[in-house]
Write a protein that holds these residues in place. Sequence first.
Motif, PDB file in Angstrom:
ATOM      1  N   GLY A  36       0.815  -1.226   0.000  1.00  0.00           N
ATOM      2  CA  GLY A  36       0.000   0.000   0.000  1.00  0.00           C
ATOM      3  C   GLY A  36       0.839   1.264   0.000  1.00  0.00           C
ATOM      4  O   GLY A  36       0.356   2.337   0.371  1.00  0.00           O
ATOM      5  N   GLU A  37       2.111   1.153  -0.434  1.00  0.00           N
ATOM      6  CA  GLU A  37       2.966   2.350  -0.470  1.00  0.00           C
ATOM      7  C   GLU A  37       2.636   3.206  -1.682  1.00  0.00           C
ATOM      8  O   GLU A  37       2.145   2.709  -2.694  1.00  0.00           O
ATOM      9  CB  GLU A  37       4.442   1.938  -0.568  1.00  0.00           C
ATOM     10  N   ILE A 158      -9.703   7.711  -5.681  1.00  0.00           N
ATOM     11  CA  ILE A 158      -8.429   8.011  -6.373  1.00  0.00           C
ATOM     12  C   ILE A 158      -7.491   8.827  -5.465  1.00  0.00           C
ATOM     13  O   ILE A 158      -6.297   8.889  -5.705  1.00  0.00           O
ATOM     14  CB  ILE A 158      -8.673   8.714  -7.740  1.00  0.00           C
ATOM     15  N   CYS A 159      -8.036   9.409  -4.395  1.00  0.00           N
ATOM     16  CA  CYS A 159      -7.155  10.089  -3.416  1.00  0.00           C
ATOM     17  C   CYS A 159      -6.199   9.065  -2.788  1.00  0.00           C
ATOM     18  O   CYS A 159      -5.189   9.436  -2.186  1.00  0.00           O
ATOM     19  CB  CYS A 159      -7.959  10.753  -2.306  1.00  0.00           C
ATOM     20  N   ARG A 160      -6.536   7.775  -2.897  1.00  0.00           N
ATOM     21  CA  ARG A 160      -5.664   6.714  -2.357  1.00  0.00           C
ATOM     22  C   ARG A 160      -4.982   5.940  -3.484  1.00  0.00           C
ATOM     23  O   ARG A 160      -4.488   4.830  -3.283  1.00  0.00           O
ATOM     24  CB  ARG A 160      -6.474   5.752  -1.486  1.00  0.00           C
ATOM     25  N   CYS A 161      -4.973   6.538  -4.684  1.00  0.00           N
ATOM     26  CA  CYS A 161      -4.314   5.893  -5.829  1.00  0.00           C
ATOM     27  C   CYS A 161      -2.824   5.682  -5.510  1.00  0.00           C
ATOM     28  O   CYS A 161      -2.210   6.502  -4.821  1.00  0.00           O
ATOM     29  CB  CYS A 161      -4.486   6.820  -7.034  1.00  0.00           C
ATOM     30  N   SER A 162      -2.257   4.611  -6.026  1.00  0.00           N
ATOM     31  CA  SER A 162      -0.853   4.304  -5.673  1.00  0.00           C
ATOM     32  C   SER A 162       0.136   5.324  -6.232  1.00  0.00           C
ATOM     33  O   SER A 162       1.255   5.427  -5.733  1.00  0.00           O
ATOM     34  CB  SER A 162      -0.489   2.906  -6.176  1.00  0.00           C
ATOM     35  N   TYR A 163      -0.243   6.075  -7.260  1.00  0.00           N
ATOM     36  CA  TYR A 163       0.697   7.067  -7.816  1.00  0.00           C
ATOM     37  C   TYR A 163       0.502   8.404  -7.072  1.00  0.00           C
ATOM     38  O   TYR A 163      -0.537   9.079  -7.221  1.00  0.00           O
ATOM     39  CB  TYR A 163       0.496   7.242  -9.325  1.00  0.00           C
ATOM     40  N   ALA A 164       1.477   8.771  -6.277  1.00  0.00           N
ATOM     41  CA  ALA A 164       1.320   9.869  -5.325  1.00  0.00           C
ATOM     42  C   ALA A 164       0.962  11.220  -5.961  1.00  0.00           C
ATOM     43  O   ALA A 164       0.083  11.915  -5.442  1.00  0.00           O
ATOM     44  CB  ALA A 164       2.583   9.994  -4.468  1.00  0.00           C
ATOM     45  N   ILE A 171      -6.940  15.233  -3.907  1.00  0.00           N
ATOM     46  CA  ILE A 171      -7.470  15.657  -2.599  1.00  0.00           C
ATOM     47  C   ILE A 171      -8.164  17.020  -2.736  1.00  0.00           C
ATOM     48  O   ILE A 171      -9.313  17.201  -2.359  1.00  0.00           O
ATOM     49  CB  ILE A 171      -6.345  15.687  -1.547  1.00  0.00           C
ATOM     50  N   ARG A 172      -7.461  17.959  -3.351  1.00  0.00           N
ATOM     51  CA  ARG A 172      -8.060  19.288  -3.508  1.00  0.00           C
ATOM     52  C   ARG A 172      -9.243  19.236  -4.493  1.00  0.00           C
ATOM     53  O   ARG A 172     -10.267  19.886  -4.279  1.00  0.00           O
ATOM     54  CB  ARG A 172      -6.985  20.258  -4.010  1.00  0.00           C
ATOM     55  N   ILE A 173      -9.073  18.445  -5.547  1.00  0.00           N
ATOM     56  CA  ILE A 173     -10.151  18.345  -6.539  1.00  0.00           C
ATOM     57  C   ILE A 173     -11.437  17.857  -5.873  1.00  0.00           C
ATOM     58  O   ILE A 173     -12.513  18.405  -6.080  1.00  0.00           O
ATOM     59  CB  ILE A 173      -9.721  17.420  -7.709  1.00  0.00           C
ATOM     60  N   CYS A 174     -11.325  16.848  -5.031  1.00  0.00           N
ATOM     61  CA  CYS A 174     -12.525  16.295  -4.387  1.00  0.00           C
ATOM     62  C   CYS A 174     -13.186  17.318  -3.468  1.00  0.00           C
ATOM     63  O   CYS A 174     -14.411  17.394  -3.394  1.00  0.00           O
ATOM     64  CB  CYS A 174     -12.185  15.024  -3.619  1.00  0.00           C
ATOM     65  N   ARG A 175     -12.364  18.109  -2.774  1.00  0.00           N
ATOM     66  CA  ARG A 175     -12.957  19.135  -1.897  1.00  0.00           C
ATOM     67  C   ARG A 175     -13.780  20.111  -2.736  1.00  0.00           C
ATOM     68  O   ARG A 175     -14.874  20.513  -2.367  1.00  0.00           O
ATOM     69  CB  ARG A 175     -11.871  19.890  -1.143  1.00  0.00           C
ATOM     70  N   GLU A 176     -13.223  20.487  -3.887  1.00  0.00           N
ATOM     71  CA  GLU A 176     -13.931  21.459  -4.730  1.00  0.00           C
ATOM     72  C   GLU A 176     -15.174  20.823  -5.375  1.00  0.00           C
ATOM     73  O   GLU A 176     -16.220  21.460  -5.484  1.00  0.00           O
ATOM     74  CB  GLU A 176     -12.971  22.040  -5.774  1.00  0.00           C
ATOM     75  N   GLU A 177     -15.051  19.563  -5.761  1.00  0.00           N
ATOM     76  CA  GLU A 177     -16.211  18.883  -6.369  1.00  0.00           C
ATOM     77  C   GLU A 177     -17.367  18.808  -5.379  1.00  0.00           C
ATOM     78  O   GLU A 177     -18.535  18.804  -5.757  1.00  0.00           O
ATOM     79  CB  GLU A 177     -15.869  17.452  -6.817  1.00  0.00           C
ATOM     80  N   ILE A 236      -4.407   1.628  -8.747  1.00  0.00           N
ATOM     81  CA  ILE A 236      -4.809   2.874  -9.421  1.00  0.00           C
ATOM     82  C   ILE A 236      -6.312   3.022  -9.221  1.00  0.00           C
ATOM     83  O   ILE A 236      -6.824   4.079  -8.903  1.00  0.00           O
ATOM     84  CB  ILE A 236      -4.446   2.819 -10.928  1.00  0.00           C
ATOM     85  N   LYS A 237      -6.986   1.910  -9.398  1.00  0.00           N
ATOM     86  CA  LYS A 237      -8.427   1.841  -9.165  1.00  0.00           C
ATOM     87  C   LYS A 237      -8.618   1.119  -7.844  1.00  0.00           C
ATOM     88  O   LYS A 237      -8.022   0.076  -7.623  1.00  0.00           O
ATOM     89  CB  LYS A 237      -9.041   0.969 -10.267  1.00  0.00           C
ATOM     90  N   ARG A 238      -9.430   1.650  -6.962  1.00  0.00           N
ATOM     91  CA  ARG A 238      -9.645   0.993  -5.666  1.00  0.00           C
ATOM     92  C   ARG A 238     -11.007   0.327  -5.588  1.00  0.00           C
ATOM     93  O   ARG A 238     -11.201  -0.614  -4.824  1.00  0.00           O
ATOM     94  CB  ARG A 238      -9.535   2.022  -4.530  1.00  0.00           C
ATOM     95  N   ILE A 239     -11.984   0.866  -6.335  1.00  0.00           N
ATOM     96  CA  ILE A 239     -13.348   0.322  -6.296  1.00  0.00           C
ATOM     97  C   ILE A 239     -13.800   0.160  -7.747  1.00  0.00           C
ATOM     98  O   ILE A 239     -13.526   1.040  -8.590  1.00  0.00           O
ATOM     99  CB  ILE A 239     -14.308   1.262  -5.519  1.00  0.00           C
ATOM    100  N   SER A 240     -14.478  -0.929  -8.064  1.00  0.00           N
ATOM    101  CA  SER A 240     -14.780  -1.235  -9.471  1.00  0.00           C
ATOM    102  C   SER A 240     -15.879  -0.326 -10.037  1.00  0.00           C
ATOM    103  O   SER A 240     -16.634   0.301  -9.296  1.00  0.00           O
ATOM    104  CB  SER A 240     -15.192  -2.702  -9.593  1.00  0.00           C
ATOM    105  N   ASN A 241     -15.980  -0.297 -11.367  1.00  0.00           N
ATOM    106  CA  ASN A 241     -16.992   0.526 -12.052  1.00  0.00           C
ATOM    107  C   ASN A 241     -18.396   0.213 -11.524  1.00  0.00           C
ATOM    108  O   ASN A 241     -19.167   1.120 -11.206  1.00  0.00           O
ATOM    109  CB  ASN A 241     -16.972   0.252 -13.566  1.00  0.00           C
TER     110      ASN A 241
END
Length: 333
Positions: A36-37, A158-164, A171-177, A236-241
Amino acid sequence: MYTQAMDTAPKDATPAVRSADEAALQTRFDARIDAGEFIEAKDWMPAHYRKTLIRQISQHAHSEIVGMLPEGNWITRAPTLKRKAILLAKVQDEGGHGLYLYAAAETLGVSRDELLEALHSGQAKYSSIFNYPTLTWADVGTIGWLVDGAAIMNQVPICRCSYAPYARAMIRICREESFHQRQGFDALLTMMQQGTDAQRAMVQDAVNRWWWPCLMMFGPPDDQSPNSAQGMRWGIKRISNDELRQKFVDATVEQARVLGVSLPDPALQWNAARGHWDFGAIDWSEFWQVVGGEGPCNRERLSARVNAWQAGAWVREAAMAHAQKHTIQQEAA
Ligand code: FAQ
């Protein structure tokens, strides 16, 4: 804050590695993903992971930028000064999201010019949802409520996506959304509770038109989603479509009740055994038609972006000339 673009990986990082070393690097990469790094731009990563991220992040960036168009269309016609100020801020936020995401994609060694060329030539995808028209003011509220609502459901994981760099941008995008979703709901609630019968009918009509395309936003069903298995494996994806689509339906049914609108699906029914709302069959032929460039507004959207790019050439040239002048002055000082 969003300075990831300065922190780019060397373009030849992966090919320069010898194959015996590469196997060891791959093992270490897999172990880091399993633990989970987060992976940073300068870390070693498999070429396919890099390519997948460039695909997804750039499609996401394009979606934000093209997504400014349907609502931008209503800025000059917002019903009050307050609604106009809110809409201006929202559309501007979407532009900002596009920029954070292009910057995140650039950390993977691709240039913004390459990404934009792929969009303008029609090679790159962007979200199907932005190929539908905004016919009335109620469409603006409905985009906020349903489209941003669906976007949040998809983007929070995607805030927990493996690519930092991607995870940080989200994180900021979700707050604004979240603000976008609330303002849309508020605009619709005002029309439903204080509006005329004609305004209430306008809201219902907009909800009827946007509901099914919003369910399609989450992508094809899991068993027809070629990128899902690897995307999940890499974190990259944590939860399926399909799971996200179900979460969205479950959350939205109650909100529709509060608003006083019906959702245009006669098969929508609470399933106590599953603990979820059942919903009707999605017309996937419409989805693939829109993704294939044949939606109601595909041509209009793409030509608006290409025209904006061409009309903005002088701004880019002026900015480059100014930067060059600044560098010369600094060197001379
Ligand atoms: N539209 O194998 P999968 C927003 C493509 S932002 C078009 O399941 P994956 C904010 C997919 O690319 C909305 N194409 O693919 C806002 C793939 O084709 P490819 C955008 C779609 O990547 C609000 C093929 O189908 N959000 O709304 C769509 O594992 C209001 C097979 O699919 C993001 O981009 C679609 N809806 O999962 C702005 C979030 N769905 O590339 C303004 C990040 C699938 O192999 C106003 N992206 N395809 O040629 C993701 O989470 C994922 O990429 C998915 C697709 C879930 C979209």
